[in-house]
Design an enzyme around this catalytic site. Structure first.
Site, short mmCIF file in Angstrom:
data_model
loop_
_atom_site.label_atom_id
_atom_site.label_comp_id
_atom_site.label_asym_id
_atom_site.label_seq_id
_atom_site.Cartn_x
_atom_site.Cartn_y
_atom_site.Cartn_z
CB SER A 164 -0.82 -0.02 1.29
OG SER A 164 -1.40 1.25 1.54
CE1 TYR A 177 -3.66 -2.19 5.26
CE2 TYR A 177 -3.19 0.13 4.86
CZ TYR A 177 -3.59 -1.12 4.39
OH TYR A 177 -3.93 -1.27 3.07
N1 LIG Z 1 -8.62 -0.33 -1.15
C1 LIG Z 1 -7.55 0.40 -1.03
O1 LIG Z 1 -7.59 1.65 -1.14
C2 LIG Z 1 -6.21 -0.23 -0.79
C3 LIG Z 1 -5.07 0.57 -0.82
C4 LIG Z 1 -3.83 -0.01 -0.60
C5 LIG Z 1 -3.74 -1.37 -0.36
N2 LIG Z 1 -4.86 -2.13 -0.33
C6 LIG Z 1 -4.70 -3.56 -0.05
O2 LIG Z 1 -5.37 -4.32 -1.02
C7 LIG Z 1 -5.63 -5.62 -0.50
C8 LIG Z 1 -7.05 -6.01 -0.88
O3 LIG Z 1 -7.96 -5.16 -0.20
P1 LIG Z 1 -9.25 -4.51 -0.89
O4 LIG Z 1 -9.00 -3.08 -0.98
O5 LIG Z 1 -9.61 -5.26 -2.10
O6 LIG Z 1 -10.33 -4.67 0.28
P2 LIG Z 1 -11.45 -5.77 0.57
O7 LIG Z 1 -12.46 -5.76 -0.52
O8 LIG Z 1 -11.89 -5.54 1.96
O9 LIG Z 1 -10.66 -7.15 0.47
C9 LIG Z 1 -9.91 -7.68 1.53
C10 LIG Z 1 -9.80 -9.17 1.30
O10 LIG Z 1 -8.97 -9.72 2.32
C11 LIG Z 1 -9.65 -10.83 2.90
N3 LIG Z 1 -9.33 -11.04 4.31
C12 LIG Z 1 -9.30 -10.11 5.30
N4 LIG Z 1 -9.03 -10.71 6.47
C13 LIG Z 1 -8.87 -12.04 6.21
C14 LIG Z 1 -8.58 -13.17 7.00
N5 LIG Z 1 -8.38 -13.09 8.32
N6 LIG Z 1 -8.50 -14.37 6.40
C15 LIG Z 1 -8.72 -14.50 5.06
N7 LIG Z 1 -8.99 -13.47 4.26
C16 LIG Z 1 -9.07 -12.26 4.82
C17 LIG Z 1 -11.12 -10.50 2.75
O11 LIG Z 1 -11.85 -11.70 2.79
P3 LIG Z 1 -13.03 -12.04 3.81
O12 LIG Z 1 -14.20 -12.29 2.91
O13 LIG Z 1 -12.52 -13.29 4.45
O14 LIG Z 1 -13.21 -10.90 4.75
C18 LIG Z 1 -11.16 -9.85 1.38
O15 LIG Z 1 -11.26 -10.84 0.39
C19 LIG Z 1 -5.38 -5.51 1.01
O16 LIG Z 1 -4.14 -6.11 1.29
C20 LIG Z 1 -5.31 -4.03 1.25
O17 LIG Z 1 -4.50 -3.70 2.35
C21 LIG Z 1 -6.10 -1.60 -0.54
#
Ligand SMILES: NC(=O)c1ccc[n+]([C@@H]2O[C@H](COP(=O)([O-])OP(=O)(O)OC[C@H]3O[C@@H](n4cnc5c(N)ncnc54)[C@H](OP(=O)(O)O)[C@@H]3O)[C@@H](O)[C@H]2O)c1
Length: 287
Positions: A164, A177
């Site tokens: 990130s 984080y």
């Molecule tokens: N959105 C942003 O602006 C942004 C920016 C920088 C980095 N990121 C990174 O991008 C990645 C994906 O996030 P996203 O933005 O797509 O958000 P998201 O839609 O909330 O996706 C997060 C994913 O991680 C899974 N997860 C969370 N806790 C878990 C656990 N204990 N065991 C198994 N799976 C788990 C969730 O699955 P469950 O169904 O199990 O909850 C979900 O599939 C993350 O690493 C996040 O830090 C996002």
């Protein structure tokens, strides 16, 4: 004149090299994506499936994951769900071993699953710090360590890691984080340095703002979910756009990729204009 000709030749070589790389696809490869029940991971699953890869999708919500698999049925029947909790190291290890035994190989590992925080460091319990580290950092490290030997034996493996912009600088309410996202850089850059001559590729992604559920599920100081869409995040790029850029960067074998919009300027401000970064950080309300 000779210099001009040299420049033109270089331009054509780089143009055709990029065109060739874009043609590369993941057909026949086995791709394992964590955090694939929603957001960036679900979009990555769609793109890899469209390219003809066998896609293993993971999260710890069986129902949501099955929903993603069903949606992809019209694209591919070679999408499989692997349900496990990234926060439980024993489960992560046994799942990786099971996946290797069942599918024989994983060519591409997308360590994408993660959770964010909205809590001051002083109020965050050490247990919560560890939970975030476990989910955002150690889970992927365990997967990489178990899958790497087979990748090396096969002479090819690509590990994509969703860090990130919080892995590039500190920000209020993000201590756990940001710590986990910073740690990813140290681990995977070293892993690449040790293994790139053995056919192992590593791409670290630093998305800025992507319109997903990440802020809904972010942990507050009491461990409960934030439950809100951050206004800034709401103006972010779509997860589909983010996933497209990620795959394009992997095809080009890029190592360190920023993805987002105007918010990415913070990375440059932090790098080249520390006083301005300090002023901006000081203006963020923490309560
Ligand atoms: N959105 C942003 O602006 C942004 C920016 C920088 C980095 N990121 C990174 O991008 C990645 C994906 O996030 P996203 O933005 O797509 O958000 P998201 O839609 O909330 O996706 C997060 C994913 O991680 C899974 N997860 C969370 N806790 C878990 C656990 N204990 N065991 C198994 N799976 C788990 C969730 O699955 P469950 O169904 O199990 O909850 C979900 O599939 C993350 O690493 C996040 O830090 C996002």
């Amino acid at each position: 004149m000779a210099l001009n000709n040299g420049c033109i030749q270089l331009f054509y070589i780089s143009y055709f090299y990029r065109k060739f790389q874009n043609k590369m696809n993941y057909s026949g490869k086995t791709v394992w994506i964590t955090g694939a029940s929603s957001g960036i991971g679900a979009e990555l699953a769609k793109l890899f499936a469209q390219e003809g890869a066998r896609v293993l999708i993971s999260s710890h919500e069986a129902e949501e994951l099955e929903g993603v698999r069903k949606e992809l049925e019209s694209v591919s029947t070679d999408v499989h769900t692997v349900v496990f909790n990234l926060g439980d190291p024993d489960e992560v290890k046994s799942t990786a071993e099971k996946v290797l035994a069942e599918y024989g190989r994983v060519d591409v590992l997308m360590n994408n699953g993660g959770i964010s925080t909205r809590a001051e460091a002083i109020e965050t319990s050490i247990e919560m710090d560890r939970t975030v580290m476990e989910i955002d950092y150690f889970s992927g490290v365990i997967l990489a360590k178990i899958l790497l030997p087979a990748m090396i034996e096969n002479g090819y493996g690509h590990i994509g890691v969703t860090s990130s912009i919080s892995g590039k600088f500190g920000w209020p309410l993000r201590s756990a984080y940001a710590a986990a996202k910073h740690a990813l850089f140290g681990f995977y850059k070293s892993l690449w340095a040790e293994n790139n001559k053995k056919g192992i590729r590593v791409t670290l992604f630093s998305p800025g703002r992507v319109r997903t559920n990440i802020s809904y599920h972010a942990l507050l100081k009491d461990g409960k979910e934030h439950g809100k869409m951050d206004p800034g995040l709401d103006k972010g790029i779509t997860p589909a756009a983010c996933a497209r850029k990620m795959i394009k960067a992997m095809k080009r074998n890029r190592k360190d990729v920023l993805i987002g919009s105007t918010e990415l300027i913070m990375v440059w401000i932090h790098k080249y204009c520390k006083p301005l970064y300090h002023r901006m950080v000081n203006r963020v309300p923490v309560n």
